[in-house]
Design a protein around this motif. Structure first.
Motif, PDB file in Angstrom:
ATOM      1  N   SER A  23       0.828  -1.144  -0.033  1.00 45.82           N
ATOM      2  CA  SER A  23       0.102  -0.015  -0.227  1.00 45.82           C
ATOM      3  C   SER A  23       0.809   1.260   0.126  1.00 45.82           C
ATOM      4  N   LEU A  24       1.994   1.318  -0.970  1.00 47.62           N
ATOM      5  CA  LEU A  24       2.634   2.519  -1.053  1.00 47.62           C
ATOM      6  C   LEU A  24       1.959   3.566  -1.728  1.00 47.62           C
ATOM      7  N   GLN A  25       2.211   4.734  -1.381  1.00 47.77           N
ATOM      8  CA  GLN A  25       1.685   5.935  -1.885  1.00 47.77           C
ATOM      9  C   GLN A  25       2.707   6.225  -3.150  1.00 47.77           C
ATOM     10  N   GLY A  26       2.400   5.606  -4.205  1.00 49.93           N
ATOM     11  CA  GLY A  26       3.155   6.031  -5.504  1.00 49.93           C
ATOM     12  C   GLY A  26       4.155   4.877  -5.540  1.00 49.93           C
ATOM     13  N   LYS A  27       4.967   5.091  -6.780  1.00 51.89           N
ATOM     14  CA  LYS A  27       6.045   4.015  -6.872  1.00 51.89           C
ATOM     15  C   LYS A  27       7.407   4.358  -6.592  1.00 51.89           C
ATOM     16  N   PRO A  28       8.489   3.391  -6.326  1.00 49.48           N
ATOM     17  CA  PRO A  28       9.622   3.541  -5.956  1.00 49.48           C
ATOM     18  C   PRO A  28      10.260   4.389  -7.045  1.00 49.48           C
ATOM     19  N   ASP A  29      11.202   5.236  -6.808  1.00 48.50           N
ATOM     20  CA  ASP A  29      12.108   5.903  -8.000  1.00 48.50           C
ATOM     21  C   ASP A  29      13.255   4.803  -8.452  1.00 48.50           C
ATOM     22  N   VAL A  30      13.076   4.755  -9.979  1.00 41.59           N
ATOM     23  CA  VAL A  30      14.103   3.745 -10.481  1.00 41.59           C
ATOM     24  C   VAL A  30      15.522   4.355 -10.898  1.00 41.59           C
ATOM     25  N   ASP A  31      16.409   3.766 -10.699  1.00 41.50           N
ATOM     26  CA  ASP A  31      17.876   4.189 -11.262  1.00 41.50           C
ATOM     27  C   ASP A  31      18.229   3.206 -12.425  1.00 41.50           C
ATOM     28  N   PHE A  32      18.396   3.929 -13.652  1.00 44.76           N
ATOM     29  CA  PHE A  32      18.768   2.996 -14.855  1.00 44.76           C
ATOM     30  C   PHE A  32      19.409   3.969 -15.766  1.00 44.76           C
ATOM     31  N   PRO A  33      20.629   3.773 -16.077  1.00 47.70           N
ATOM     32  CA  PRO A  33      21.470   2.657 -15.720  1.00 47.70           C
ATOM     33  C   PRO A  33      21.998   2.801 -14.023  1.00 47.70           C
ATOM     34  N   SER A  34      21.938   1.750 -13.237  1.00 51.72           N
ATOM     35  CA  SER A  34      22.221   2.025 -11.754  1.00 51.72           C
ATOM     36  C   SER A  34      23.882   1.843 -11.649  1.00 51.72           C
ATOM     37  N   LYS A  35      24.368   2.266 -10.766  1.00 52.20           N
ATOM     38  CA  LYS A  35      25.720   2.357 -10.054  1.00 52.20           C
ATOM     39  C   LYS A  35      25.889   0.803  -9.372  1.00 52.20           C
ATOM     40  N   PHE A  36      24.850   0.299  -8.610  1.00 47.18           N
ATOM     41  CA  PHE A  36      24.751  -1.024  -7.958  1.00 47.18           C
ATOM     42  C   PHE A  36      24.573  -2.100  -8.643  1.00 47.18           C
ATOM     43  N   ALA A  37      23.973  -2.063  -9.710  1.00 43.90           N
ATOM     44  CA  ALA A  37      23.487  -3.319 -10.484  1.00 43.90           C
ATOM     45  C   ALA A  37      22.958  -2.966 -11.804  1.00 43.90           C
ATOM     46  N   PHE A  38      22.508  -3.804 -12.700  1.00 40.56           N
ATOM     47  CA  PHE A  38      21.803  -3.446 -13.997  1.00 40.56           C
ATOM     48  C   PHE A  38      20.764  -2.504 -13.769  1.00 40.56           C
ATOM     49  N   ILE A  39      19.775  -2.457 -12.966  1.00 36.92           N
ATOM     50  CA  ILE A  39      18.726  -1.556 -12.455  1.00 36.92           C
ATOM     51  C   ILE A  39      18.520  -1.569 -10.899  1.00 36.92           C
TER      52      ILE A  39
END
Length: 629
Positions: A23-39
């Motif tokens: 029940s999150l208010q909104g969607k998480p922010d996506v990092d792509f390309p990411s420094k920690f993984a592919f996404i």
């Protein structure tokens, strides 16, 4: 087709499941390309129980993603290289020369105005950055499916053009002889313009020196010496032309003659039109030849006189502005001044029109009633924005930041608000030639042709071709590619220093390096007979370098879309350089042709994908494609 689409969709589906379950208010922010993984995705702004997120990850079924984990409230995921390779090869084989195009690409109708150099002299090294940036934008937007018009604004009004016209009229026979000997017409007129300007300045300064105190007089005489040095420098190169100009123009008041000639030209005097257009035509002929060497074409040559002056458009705009906003109009010694600074502040236009922090007042007309560049540019901008286009991209140096802000403010003040918002000032910084200060008026500049000639000569010397004629042809293409990449290798907002060891670096980050990578990939496929005719079987074992190469190749459509969205051709340059480094390193380590099946077909398909991306990228950058090097 975009090989990343199913991967990103799967990650979006995961985030949607997490958002709905918790029940999150909104969607998480996506990092792509990411420094920690592919996404990656960030959950930091949500108050979540990490154990509940971990439970969702443990029960979610993945097809493309692998090693999906929660680390410090980051959802990090890698991609399955075999699955991504399948999507990559499907896209490359299906799209071919169009691989890189995707639904993410911006679409629209654009008018791109670039180069627009004064018709007074050859294009110089600074104009080169404008021309190549503009052309790369055109190529990029067209690759993404947009309709693009390419325009060149011919600034054929103003006293500087008149100096060239007066000089050409005085020494036409000598100029024509120079051109007959093979001197480019824009270079010949450049000599005339510089010498005529020097004569006008010397005569003006001599009058100014009369009756001055000794100290002031010495300052003026020192400036006269500088202008005499300009004449002397040209005299050493073309003595017959310079002697003719000094003899025939030396005793004339060229400043007054140029002002009167400009007044008559703006009135449309037929005889004056003939004189001015004769010299302007010569310069444009030479400039077009230079542009062709760089693979640049223009759809429309727009004359300032026709679009802003002879039809009275610029003068009418001034009258409309005076009538609409008298409170912001001032008069200084007969000149009309618009308080653009106060107008923008009072109407709070800074954010709406993307204005710089400082905005000065702007002079609209001279005391004799003739219009200035910015006034005529407003009329031209209005004509541009009324074309059936969504955006007008004007590639103009940062030196004109205030002038271009004035154009948008004046259009807004005249009621053309949407037209003002259509205008994009695509600004770029200067090109520095270490150890040289350039001044077109003084004839101190490095012509773009000189740079292209030297690039071609240096390139021909390193090309592995015994036939000197063939080496020369290849050298011209390598040289042009080197110059184009140099202009496109950095952000437009950064000044760049011209250095030959950078421009012709064969090991990385240069046009020749990219051309070599394409030639190498082509050579491998030629030796192998050809690439597989359809997407190959993916081998059970993919090497780490191959996985990295698959990821990089799959990123191509994303890079193209990002470059088009941000109007940044340098994204393409950076991507192709990194791909070239990766591919050349991979090829040095792993055999391709001598591999056993199914590895051989897989690696050949990788090489084919590299060649496809390099070809498409080189075409966007306008770098010539070679079959051997």
């Amino acid at each position: 087709m975009d090989p990343l689409q199913p991967v990103l969709s799967e990650f979006d589906g995961l985030l949607a499941r997490i958002s709905a379950t918790l029940s999150l208010q909104g969607k998480p922010d996506v990092d792509f390309p990411s420094k920690f993984a592919f996404i990656s995705a960030r959950l930091h702004k949500f108050k979540v129980d990490p154990s509940k997120v971990a439970d969702i990850l443990s029960t979610y079924t993945f097809k493309y993603l692998t090693n999906v984990r929660l680390e410090n409230l980051y959802i990090n995921a890698d991609v399955d290289p075999a699955r991504l390779a399948e999507e990559l090869f499907k896209a490359v084989y299906a799209m071919g020369d169009r691989y890189g195009y995707s639904d993410r690409c911006v679409h629209g109708r654009y008018l791109v105005e670039h180069t627009s150099a004064n018709p007074l002299h050859p294009l110089h090294v600074g104009h080169g950055r404008n021309a190549v940036l503009g052309d790369a934008l055109v190529r990029l937007l067209r690759f993404c499916g947009s309709e693009v018009e390419v325009h060149f604004y011919v600034d054929d009004c103003g006293s500087q053009v008149m100096y060239a016209a007066l000089g050409y009229e005085a020494a036409r026979r000598e100029v024509d002889e120079l051109i007959g000997r093979g001197v480019k017409p824009d270079l010949a007129v450049g000599y005339v313009y510089s010498v005529a300007t020097a004569i006008a300045e010397i005569n003006r300064l001599k009058k100014l020196a009369e009756g001055q105190p000794d100290e002031k007089r010495r300052e003026i005489l020192a400036e006269i010496d500088e202008w005499l040095g300009v004449i002397k420098r040209h005299l050493d190169v073309e003595p017959d032309l310079v002697n003719a100009l000094t003899e025939r123009l030396g005793q004339r008041d060229l400043s007054a003659e140029a002002a009167e000639l400009n007044r008559l030209y703006e009135r449309g005097d037929e005889e004056v039109k003939r004189k001015v257009r004769a010299v302007v035509g010569l310069v444009l002929r030479g400039q077009q030849e230079t542009l062709r060497r760089l693979g640049i074409s223009v759809d429309s040559w727009d004359y300032e006189s026709e679009l802003a002056v002879w039809n009275n458009a610029a003068a009418q705009l001034v009258e409309d502005l005076r009538r609409r906003w008298p409170a912001y109009i001032e008069y200084k010694e007969g000149a009309v001044v618009f308080r653009a600074d106060k107008f923008a502040e009072d109407l709070k236009l800074r954010e709406e029109l993307d204005l710089p922090k400082f905005i000065p007042p702007v002079t609209l007309t001279r005391s004799d009633g003739t219009t200035l560049y910015v006034t005529r540019d407003v009329a031209y901008a209005l004509w541009q924005s009324r074309r059936p286009v969504d955006k007008v991209i004007r590639v103009i140096s940062s030196e004109q930041t205030h002038e271009q802000a004035h154009v948008r403010i004046i259009l807004y003040a005249l009621g053309y608000r949407e037209e003002a918002k259509k205008l994009v000032h695509y600004t770029y910084e200067m090109v520095n030639m270490p150890g040289m200060k350039m001044s077109a008026r003084r004839g101190q500049y490095v012509a773009l042709d000189e740079i292209l000639d030297e690039a071609a000569e240096r390139s021909a010397d390193v090309v592995k071709e015994k036939d000197r004629e063939v080496a020369s042809v290849v050298g011209e293409k390598v040289g042009a590619g080197a110059i184009r990449f140099f202009y496109l290798s950095a952000s437009p907002r950064k000044p760049i220093d011209f250095k030959w060891d950078v421009v012709l670096n064969m090991r990385s980050n240069s046009g020749p390096f990219l051309q070599y990578t394409y030639v190498r990939a082509s050579s491998i496929l030629e030796k192998a007979g050809s690439a597989p005719g359809s997407p190959p079987q993916i081998p059970p074992q993919i090497q780490p370098e191959e996985a990295e190469l698959v990821e990089r190749l799959a990123m191509w459509p994303w890079t193209v879309a990002s470059a088009a969205r941000d109007l940044r051709p340098d994204y393409i340059s950076e991507y192709l350089n990194s791909l070239s480094l990766l591919f050349n390193s991979y090829y040095e380590k792993y055999p391709v042709i001598k591999s056993e099946e199914p590895v051989r077909s897989f690696r050949l398909a990788l090489v084919h994908a590299v060649r496809t991306v390099m070809r498409n990228g080189l075409n966007i950058l306008g770098i010539p494609i070679l079959q051997r090097m």
